[in-house]
Design a protein around this motif. Sequence first.
Motif, mmCIF file in Angstrom:
data_model
loop_
_atom_site.group_PDB
_atom_site.id
_atom_site.type_symbol
_atom_site.label_atom_id
_atom_site.label_comp_id
_atom_site.label_asym_id
_atom_site.label_seq_id
_atom_site.Cartn_x
_atom_site.Cartn_y
_atom_site.Cartn_z
ATOM 1 N N ILE A 162 -15.077 -3.627 1.297
ATOM 2 C CA ILE A 162 -13.912 -4.212 0.637
ATOM 3 C C ILE A 162 -14.027 -3.906 -0.846
ATOM 4 C CG2 ILE A 162 -12.631 -6.345 0.211
ATOM 5 C CD1 ILE A 162 -14.152 -7.542 2.652
ATOM 6 N N ALA A 163 -13.048 -3.185 -1.390
ATOM 7 C CA ALA A 163 -13.129 -2.764 -2.791
ATOM 8 C C ALA A 163 -11.829 -3.091 -3.515
ATOM 9 C CB ALA A 163 -13.415 -1.269 -2.884
ATOM 10 N N ILE A 164 -11.942 -3.331 -4.808
ATOM 11 C CA ILE A 164 -10.751 -3.561 -5.627
ATOM 12 C C ILE A 164 -10.230 -2.223 -6.135
ATOM 13 C CG2 ILE A 164 -11.899 -3.810 -7.873
ATOM 14 C CD1 ILE A 164 -9.180 -6.203 -6.528
ATOM 15 N N ARG A 165 -8.906 -2.100 -6.165
ATOM 16 C CA ARG A 165 -8.253 -0.918 -6.745
ATOM 17 C C ARG A 165 -7.504 -1.385 -7.990
ATOM 18 N NH1 ARG A 165 -4.217 1.590 -3.161
ATOM 19 N NH2 ARG A 165 -4.225 3.130 -4.828
ATOM 20 N N PRO A 166 -8.107 -1.257 -9.165
ATOM 21 C CA PRO A 166 -7.495 -1.793 -10.383
ATOM 22 C C PRO A 166 -6.141 -1.149 -10.697
ATOM 23 C CG PRO A 166 -9.818 -1.289 -10.747
ATOM 24 C CD PRO A 166 -9.438 -0.673 -9.428
ATOM 25 N N GLY A 167 -5.157 -2.007 -11.014
ATOM 26 C CA GLY A 167 -3.857 -1.537 -11.448
ATOM 27 C C GLY A 167 -3.135 -0.632 -10.471
ATOM 28 N N ALA A 168 -3.399 -0.801 -9.181
ATOM 29 C CA ALA A 168 -2.892 0.148 -8.184
ATOM 30 C C ALA A 168 -1.415 -0.024 -7.879
ATOM 31 C CB ALA A 168 -3.699 0.004 -6.888
ATOM 32 N N LEU A 169 -0.844 -1.193 -8.178
ATOM 33 C CA LEU A 169 0.532 -1.490 -7.758
ATOM 34 C C LEU A 169 1.356 -1.989 -8.928
ATOM 35 C CD1 LEU A 169 2.565 -1.960 -5.381
ATOM 36 C CD2 LEU A 169 1.671 -4.303 -5.272
ATOM 37 N N VAL A 207 -5.101 -11.334 -10.928
ATOM 38 C CA VAL A 207 -4.655 -10.173 -10.148
ATOM 39 C C VAL A 207 -4.712 -8.856 -10.914
ATOM 40 C CG1 VAL A 207 -3.164 -11.501 -8.609
ATOM 41 C CG2 VAL A 207 -2.230 -10.609 -10.755
ATOM 42 N N ASP A 208 -5.083 -8.898 -12.190
ATOM 43 C CA ASP A 208 -5.129 -7.641 -12.940
ATOM 44 C C ASP A 208 -6.425 -7.489 -13.739
ATOM 45 O OD1 ASP A 208 -4.665 -9.554 -14.856
ATOM 46 O OD2 ASP A 208 -2.836 -8.637 -15.668
ATOM 47 N N ASP A 209 -7.515 -8.101 -13.236
ATOM 48 C CA ASP A 209 -8.785 -8.009 -13.965
ATOM 49 C C ASP A 209 -9.736 -6.966 -13.396
ATOM 50 O OD1 ASP A 209 -9.507 -9.261 -11.614
ATOM 51 O OD2 ASP A 209 -10.634 -10.885 -12.563
ATOM 52 N N GLY A 210 -9.308 -6.263 -12.337
ATOM 53 C CA GLY A 210 -10.159 -5.224 -11.768
ATOM 54 C C GLY A 210 -11.386 -5.723 -11.059
ATOM 55 N N ARG A 211 -11.340 -6.997 -10.591
ATOM 56 C CA ARG A 211 -12.510 -7.568 -9.914
ATOM 57 C C ARG A 211 -12.091 -8.366 -8.692
ATOM 58 N NH1 ARG A 211 -16.269 -10.885 -13.915
ATOM 59 N NH2 ARG A 211 -14.337 -12.073 -14.156
ATOM 60 N N GLU A 236 10.179 -6.519 -16.406
ATOM 61 C CA GLU A 236 9.486 -5.256 -16.644
ATOM 62 C C GLU A 236 8.360 -5.113 -15.620
ATOM 63 O OE1 GLU A 236 10.235 -2.836 -18.812
ATOM 64 O OE2 GLU A 236 12.017 -4.016 -19.310
ATOM 65 N N PRO A 237 8.071 -3.893 -15.176
ATOM 66 C CA PRO A 237 6.982 -3.699 -14.219
ATOM 67 C C PRO A 237 5.639 -4.141 -14.787
ATOM 68 C CG PRO A 237 8.379 -1.746 -14.338
ATOM 69 C CD PRO A 237 8.797 -2.646 -15.464
ATOM 70 N N SER A 238 4.837 -4.768 -13.930
ATOM 71 C CA SER A 238 3.474 -5.165 -14.279
ATOM 72 C C SER A 238 2.519 -4.534 -13.276
ATOM 73 C CB SER A 238 3.318 -6.686 -14.227
ATOM 74 O OG SER A 238 4.136 -7.321 -15.187
ATOM 75 N N ALA A 239 1.416 -4.004 -13.772
ATOM 76 C CA ALA A 239 0.413 -3.404 -12.892
ATOM 77 C C ALA A 239 -0.546 -4.478 -12.408
ATOM 78 C CB ALA A 239 -0.348 -2.304 -13.614
ATOM 79 N N VAL A 240 -0.728 -4.583 -11.092
ATOM 80 C CA VAL A 240 -1.679 -5.523 -10.510
ATOM 81 C C VAL A 240 -2.627 -4.766 -9.587
ATOM 82 C CG1 VAL A 240 -0.043 -7.443 -10.636
ATOM 83 C CG2 VAL A 240 -0.209 -6.108 -8.527
ATOM 84 N N GLY A 243 0.809 -1.208 0.000
ATOM 85 C CA GLY A 243 0.000 0.000 0.000
ATOM 86 C C GLY A 243 0.842 1.258 0.000
ATOM 87 N N GLN A 244 1.940 1.225 0.744
ATOM 88 C CA GLN A 244 2.829 2.384 0.795
ATOM 89 C C GLN A 244 3.528 2.603 -0.548
ATOM 90 O OE1 GLN A 244 3.008 4.348 3.442
ATOM 91 N NE2 GLN A 244 1.686 3.061 4.705
ATOM 92 N N VAL A 245 3.960 1.514 -1.171
ATOM 93 C CA VAL A 245 4.599 1.619 -2.488
ATOM 94 C C VAL A 245 3.604 2.170 -3.506
ATOM 95 C CG1 VAL A 245 5.665 0.332 -4.378
ATOM 96 C CG2 VAL A 245 6.262 -0.218 -2.015
ATOM 97 N N SER A 246 2.377 1.657 -3.469
ATOM 98 C CA SER A 246 1.337 2.127 -4.381
ATOM 99 C C SER A 246 1.066 3.614 -4.194
ATOM 100 C CB SER A 246 0.054 1.325 -4.145
ATOM 101 O OG SER A 246 -1.033 1.865 -4.861
#
Length: 300
Positions: free
Chosen positions: A289-296, A217-221, A118-122, A77-80
């Motif tokens: 509880i909510a999803i944060r798409p592509g937050a990290l 981990v990257d579907d926004g759901r 390479e960085p990946s957004a999850v 969370g801090q990195v995000s």
Amino acid sequence: MSGARRFSLLVNPVSGGGAAPGAVVPVARLLRDAGAEVEVTYSPGPKAIAKLVATAVARGDVVVSVGGDGMLSSVAGQVSAGGGLLGLIPAGRGNDFARMLGVPDDPEQVARILLEAEPSAVDLIEVTTPSGEKVQVAGSVYVGVDARAAEIVDGARWLPRKLQYPYAAVRALASFRPVQMQVSLDGERRSLGVATVVAANSGFYGSGMKIAPDAVVDDGRLDVVMIAAANKLDLIRSLPKVYEGEHVHLDEVTVLRGQELVLAADRAVAVGGDGEPLGLLSPGDELRIAIRPGALNVLK
């Protein structure tokens, strides 16, 4: 291998029964041998970690979590929040988020990922507690018997690591009373008696249990897995199915998908996330509880 990246390795010294300090040494050596600048810090506590992460991100370092899922979530969370980049050295008892990302525990493979991937957004999960506090969780949040099992795991260090989670699950199921849960997913409401409700970003929890086999981990759901209250012996007998993800075909299991989950319960029930306690959900309160798409952004 390229040595262009700088790394801040944050180590939880008690992860994996004290395995993390040993796990960090060969990876740090390989990174330095490749020409990378590496700083290793042993975790001084949650408040200090937040400051360390903020400083590292501002410096442009890759922040590397060395420990288990709880350590990873406390850092993610801090990195995000700072727009930084996260790496993993799996060194906990569960390592379920690393398992989901395909990050191995071999030092050479881990070092190669950190240097070259390479960085990946999850996605991340954001939990809003009844008091209004917001907590970021990488893998999964659970309300019910599995939160009790997580508490039991912490007292089962005398067992071999592979036996700790199965032992805790059986103990928790044997003593757990079902809870009547009000469940709202993206505004669609239902009420049911449950043993547990799991909101999953990662498919794995509990050291390899495939609780949400179709989670991505990257579907926004969120994948929301609800296990209805049933005969305790039947639930215990069905535990092996969870490791293969076959439990989702049982009549007692419902899987839903959505972006925001709101839970309320008829009695106080434990809440946990990635192996860490998140308090109690008490009657009259709501847990969001909510999803944060592509937050990290992560290296995998």
